[in-house]
Design an enzyme around this catalytic site. Structure first.
Site, PDB file in Angstrom:
ATOM      1  CB  SER A 109      -0.962  -0.049   1.189  1.00 45.39           C
ATOM      2  OG  SER A 109      -1.938   0.950   1.091  1.00 45.39           O
ATOM      3  CD  GLU A 203      -2.632  -2.480  -3.584  1.00 49.94           C
ATOM      4  OE1 GLU A 203      -3.827  -2.607  -3.281  1.00 49.94           O
ATOM      5  OE2 GLU A 203      -1.884  -1.642  -3.037  1.00 49.94           O
ATOM      6  CG  HIS A 273      -5.621  -2.447   0.301  1.00 43.79           C
ATOM      7  ND1 HIS A 273      -4.744  -2.094  -0.697  1.00 43.79           N
ATOM      8  CD2 HIS A 273      -5.314  -1.667   1.368  1.00 43.79           C
ATOM      9  CE1 HIS A 273      -3.942  -1.135  -0.256  1.00 43.79           C
ATOM     10  NE2 HIS A 273      -4.261  -0.860   0.991  1.00 43.79           N
TER      11      HIS A 273
END
Length: 301
Positions: A109, A203, A273
């Protein structure tokens, strides 16, 4: 690309919060998990700090990362969570100790920024689950066990179900990428990725669908899709739509953005996630083989 030595039981793991605030229970769960693995652990001085949305002031978070880089026994630096804030630390970090003694850095992330910095330095790292993910299930269900197998030298071969949007083919290249928003932010900087001959992984979480389209189109006009050896599309979670529907799913948006290229494209890779977040060794050469009946991502020397 330089990699640290693989670890053994008894390795010292440094726990830091370079981005968002951390709950005490995530730390306890991480420490208990490491105890079960036979690993030692060391908290940063400010891991449970708080400054607005951040896990401490910029100076405090940077101090914890610098301390782990300098510590003579720390072999793994495990980021406790993402969120936002790692980019604010870049000019405050002295990376020279890492170059002199490579260490594993693990996270995903917002930690994409740190992976990009290490890649620019010629250092490999691991995109993988963080202690915040313990709430998503048991270690065997989250990719947590695979992460620590990887850090001990057991490189996985990922054999995956075929997604209907997959574009068949074969490609080999160094694995780059991470969170799509972070990659878009770094575009044009010294930390931008070189697409030529690379396998790009992306992502995303919590964005509107048209934001996904805007970021993909931005990569396209910047030349970041041209020359790729392959594309791995991970989890696109908690996305929303506007009052006027955009009309396409996230995967369909990505498929449209890459339709003019011939490299293989793998969709729905279980990283990002989502409860299952399989680890990826960033910077390592990988082979992508997409066939009608099977999709494979494997590491190659």
């Amino acid at each position: 690309m330089v990699y640290p030595d693989f670890i053994r039981p008894g390795a010292l793991v440094g726990l830091i919060a370079p981005s968002g605030k951390v709950a005490e229970r995530w730390l306890r769960e991480a420490e208990q998990f490491l105890d079960r693995l036979g690993m030692r652990h060391l908290r940063g001085r400010h891991t449970t700090g708080a400054w607005h949305q951040f896990g401490g002031t910029d100076a405090q978070r940077a101090a914890d990362l610098n301390a782990m880089l300098l510590h003579p026994e720390v072999e793994v630096i495990w980021c406790l969570r993402g969120g936002y804030g790692a980019v604010r630390l870049l000019e405050m970090i002295d990376w020279r100790p890492l170059i002199e003694k490579p260490k594993w850095l693990v996270g995903f992330s917002d930690i994409t920024v740190l992976h990009a910095q290490l890649h620019q330095l010629g250092m490999g790292s691991v995109h993988g689950p963080m202690p915040k993910n313990f709430g998503d299930g048991h270690p065997a269900d989250t990719g947590m066990s695979e992460l620590w197998d990887l850090l001990q030298g057991k490189l996985p071969v990922y054999e995956l179900p075929v997604h209907p949007l997959n574009r068949p083919g074969k490609g080999t290249g160094r694995l780059v990428g991470g969170n799509l928003t972070m990659l878009s932010m770094l575009k044009g900087s010294d930390l931008d990725f070189d697409p030529c001959g690379s396998i790009l992984f992306i992502e995303e979480v919590g964005e509107q669908l048209y934001h996904i389209d805007r970021m993909m189109q931005g990569l396209k006009i910047a030349g970041k899709l041209k020359g790729l050896a392959g594309l791995v599309v991970g989890q696109m979670t908690e996305l929303s739509d506007g009052n006027t529907p955009f009309g396409f799913t996230a995967y369909e948006i990505i498929a449209e953005a890459v339709k003019d290229y011939s490299f293989p494209v793998l969709y729905d890779f279980p990283a990002g996630h989502a409860p299952l977040n399989r680890p990826l060794l960033m910077g390592h050469k990988v082979r992508l083989k997409l066939q009608a009946e099977l999709a494979v991502l494997e590491y190659v020397s």
